[in-house]
Design a protein around this motif. Structure first.
Motif, short mmCIF file in Angstrom:
data_model
loop_
_atom_site.label_atom_id
_atom_site.label_comp_id
_atom_site.label_asym_id
_atom_site.label_seq_id
_atom_site.Cartn_x
_atom_site.Cartn_y
_atom_site.Cartn_z
N ASN A 1 51.34 50.57 25.33
CA ASN A 1 50.85 49.34 25.33
C ASN A 1 50.17 49.30 24.45
N TRP A 2 49.64 49.37 23.59
CA TRP A 2 48.02 49.29 23.75
C TRP A 2 48.65 48.21 22.57
N VAL A 3 49.71 48.05 21.23
CA VAL A 3 50.02 47.27 19.99
C VAL A 3 50.71 46.27 21.12
N ARG A 4 51.08 46.00 22.37
CA ARG A 4 51.40 44.67 22.87
C ARG A 4 50.55 44.01 23.23
N THR A 5 48.92 44.22 23.64
CA THR A 5 47.98 43.40 23.89
C THR A 5 47.77 42.26 23.26
N ASP A 6 47.64 41.59 23.92
CA ASP A 6 47.07 40.17 22.31
C ASP A 6 46.00 39.86 22.29
N GLY A 7 45.70 38.67 20.96
CA GLY A 7 44.56 39.16 20.37
C GLY A 7 44.09 39.97 19.30
N LEU A 8 44.86 40.98 18.65
CA LEU A 8 44.49 42.39 18.11
C LEU A 8 44.68 41.98 16.06
N ASP A 9 43.30 42.18 15.80
CA ASP A 9 43.67 42.01 14.40
C ASP A 9 44.54 42.63 13.64
N ALA A 10 45.23 41.44 12.81
CA ALA A 10 46.75 42.35 12.03
C ALA A 10 46.39 43.70 11.60
N TRP A 11 45.51 44.42 10.88
CA TRP A 11 45.69 45.45 10.22
C TRP A 11 45.99 46.91 11.25
N LEU A 12 45.14 46.56 12.59
CA LEU A 12 45.50 47.30 13.48
C LEU A 12 46.14 47.29 14.55
N ARG A 13 46.84 46.44 14.77
CA ARG A 13 48.26 45.44 14.83
C ARG A 13 49.51 47.06 13.98
N TRP A 14 49.11 46.41 13.34
CA TRP A 14 50.61 47.38 11.90
C TRP A 14 50.05 48.81 11.77
N GLY A 15 49.16 49.09 12.51
CA GLY A 15 48.47 50.55 11.92
C GLY A 15 48.72 51.55 13.25
N LEU A 16 49.30 50.21 14.65
CA LEU A 16 49.77 51.16 15.93
C LEU A 16 51.30 51.22 16.01
N LYS A 17 51.61 50.12 15.18
CA LYS A 17 52.76 49.84 15.40
C LYS A 17 54.09 51.20 14.17
N SER A 18 53.04 51.54 12.98
CA SER A 18 53.20 53.10 12.14
C SER A 18 53.30 54.23 13.24
N LEU A 19 52.11 54.46 14.27
CA LEU A 19 51.43 55.25 15.17
C LEU A 19 52.06 55.50 16.01
N GLY A 20 53.25 54.12 16.48
CA GLY A 20 54.71 54.31 16.90
C GLY A 20 55.61 55.22 16.77
N VAL A 21 55.60 54.44 15.56
CA VAL A 21 57.25 55.38 15.22
C VAL A 21 56.84 56.41 14.77
N GLY A 22 55.98 57.03 13.84
CA GLY A 22 54.87 58.40 13.93
C GLY A 22 55.96 59.03 15.67
N TYR A 23 54.72 58.80 16.24
CA TYR A 23 54.88 59.40 17.56
C TYR A 23 56.90 59.95 18.25
N ALA A 24 57.24 58.43 18.41
CA ALA A 24 58.83 58.30 18.02
C ALA A 24 59.47 59.75 17.55
N LEU A 25 58.93 59.78 16.42
CA LEU A 25 59.18 60.44 15.64
C LEU A 25 59.18 62.08 15.84
N ASN A 26 58.23 62.34 16.48
CA ASN A 26 57.32 63.72 16.82
C ASN A 26 58.74 64.19 18.68
N LEU A 27 59.31 62.61 19.10
CA LEU A 27 59.89 62.57 19.74
C LEU A 27 61.58 64.06 19.50
N VAL A 28 61.33 62.95 17.85
CA VAL A 28 62.93 63.42 17.91
C VAL A 28 62.50 64.98 17.51
N TYR A 29 61.82 65.12 16.71
CA TYR A 29 61.65 66.86 16.87
C TYR A 29 61.67 67.75 18.02
N ASP A 30 60.41 67.42 18.50
CA ASP A 30 60.48 68.45 19.79
C ASP A 30 62.09 68.66 20.82
#
Length: 438
Positions: free
Chosen positions: A199-228
């Motif tokens: 939800n956060w990464v879809r917010t308007d006005g985010l800093d580019a570095w923050l947006r890329w960091g959130l995207k990396s977090l999203g993929v990381g946590y999606a892989l955690n769901l694969v682990y579970d």
């Protein structure tokens, strides 16, 4: 891993491919990612953040990031089979590493939730809802950790298992409940964290570095769901009399390792990216001011003294101060007519207004440097306003790297000056003729 690939030795490539396709554990063994790789990445991330954490210890977000990275490093350090065996021997209790690693994973999940809640809300968010959510996370996951140790104390686990404990004891009383409890706690935390990040990464006005960091977090946590999913499927398969242990022993570990790397990148990228981007901009600005700095050194006879311990920001400030001071010394030599004609010439040559102003200022400064040794007439007009020039020193310095453009502007401005002089002479002659006729 060796046992899985051994039967395929000596076979043709096509036969090996068919063997690996029919044997998922062997195929995944070929893709195994050592737990020391994410540990090294997480440790590097912690080292990068450590100076900021120590310097700004009162910042709760930095403390939270530091705690999360420490827990993540601990998880992968103590999840290595060699470390598991060492802890078991040290304590004399078979499989005591299980509740210890489970507790570290649970604490890591809680720290991720707390950090995301605090990070998204910001330091100013002290609402009752935020405090209630944080208390809920701390309370629930603390209770889960206590329950893990109680269940392990009640369970009977005499056989040490270094890689397949989850599936080996999947049907053992109390140990079964412990495995389910830690997997459910991990899954719930990952689902909530993933939803918050998504939800956060879809917010308007985010800093580019923050947006890329959130995207990396999203993929990381999606892989955690694969682990579970892999772990839970393997455990449920044991309950139903099937053997899908490879999901737990061969698929889950590399997925967890890759997930940890992406999560570490996600937390570090916004901070490290903004820091490196800021340092790059400072160094780039310092480099861009070099042509104007070298030109004005001829006015003062010396430049900024070199200081070994001066940081990039201080060096930039000293260079800017030196340039502005030198321009103020030259102000009485500035010719506003030259600047006016040069600006008109630059515009006529097709330059944009901003570029034209910089080119006109460069011509004016060069002429002032050349004329600084000439005596100034006492009846000369007051020094022109230099406020605009002092604000645009970087633009002026950048055009000094293009002497051909400055030369073209100077030539056209000189021609315009000659035309003005000729017009003035003609006007003067015409006035004298009229006077004599009268």
């Amino acid at each position: 891993m060796t046992a899985a690939t051994g039967p395929a030795e000596g076979l043709p490539a096509s036969a090996v491919a068919r063997h690996l396709a029919l044997d998922p554990s062997g195929f995944l063994g070929e893709l195994y990612i050592s737990f020391w790789i994410p540990t090294a990445v997480l440790t590097a991330a912690l080292v990068i953040k450590l100076p900021s954490i120590v310097k700004l210890w009162r910042d709760p977000l930095l403390r939270a990031v530091g705690g999360l990275l420490v827990l993540a490093c601990a998880v992968f350090t103590f999840a290595v089979p060699g470390t598991i065996a060492w802890v078991n021997r040290l304590t004399g209790v078979p499989n005591i590493s299980a509740p210890w690693v489970y507790s570290l994973i649970t604490a890591f999940c809680a720290s991720c939730l707390l950090l995301i809640i605090a990070w998204r809300g910001g330091l100013s968010d002290r609402s009752a809802a935020t405090r209630r959510a944080m208390r809920w996370v701390v309370g629930v996951y603390s209770a889960v950790i206590v329950a893990l140790w109680v269940l392990f104390a009640l369970a009977d686990t005499p056989v040490e298992r270094l890689r397949d404990l989850d599936t080996y004891y999947a049907t053992t009383p109390f140990m079964r409940e412990e495995i389910v409890l830690y997997l459910l706690a991990h899954t719930v935390a990952v689902l909530i964290t993933y939803r918050l990040v998504h939800n956060w990464v879809r917010t308007d006005g985010l800093d580019a570095w923050l947006r890329w960091g959130l995207k990396s977090l999203g993929v990381g946590y999606a892989l955690n769901l694969v682990y579970d999913a892999a772990k839970i499927t393997a455990v449920v398969a044991r309950w139903t009399g099937h053997d899908l242990d490879w999901l737990s022993t061969d698929l889950a570990p590399p997925v967890a390792a890759l997930s940890a790397i992406l999560v570490a990148i996600g937390f570090i990228l916004p901070h490290a990216g903004q820091y490196l981007h800021g340092r790059w901009r400072v160094r780039l600005c310092h480099w861009r001011l070099r042509p104007l700095y070298l030109l004005l050194r001829t006015v003062t006879g010396s430049g900024v003294p070199f200081t070994l311990r001066a940081g990039p920001e201080l060096r930039l400030t000293r260079r800017e101060t030196f340039i502005r001071d030198a321009l103020l010394q030259l102000a009485r030599h500035f010719d506003e007519d030259v600047r006016r004609r040069s600006y008109a010439a630059a515009v006529a040559l097709g330059h944009a207004p901003g570029r034209a102003r910089a080119l006109a200022a460069a011509v004016t400064v060069q002429d002032a440097v050349a004329a600084r040794k000439c005596p100034v007439d006492g009846d000369a007009p007051a020094s022109p306003d230099t406020a605009d020039l002092l604000r645009e020193i970087e633009a002026v310095s950048r055009v000094l790297r293009h002497p051909e453009e400055i030369g073209a502007v100077r030539t056209r401005a000189a021609a315009a000056a000659e035309t003005e002089v000729a017009a003035e002479v003609a006007a003067g002659v015409a006035a004298e003729s009229v006077s004599a006729h009268d």
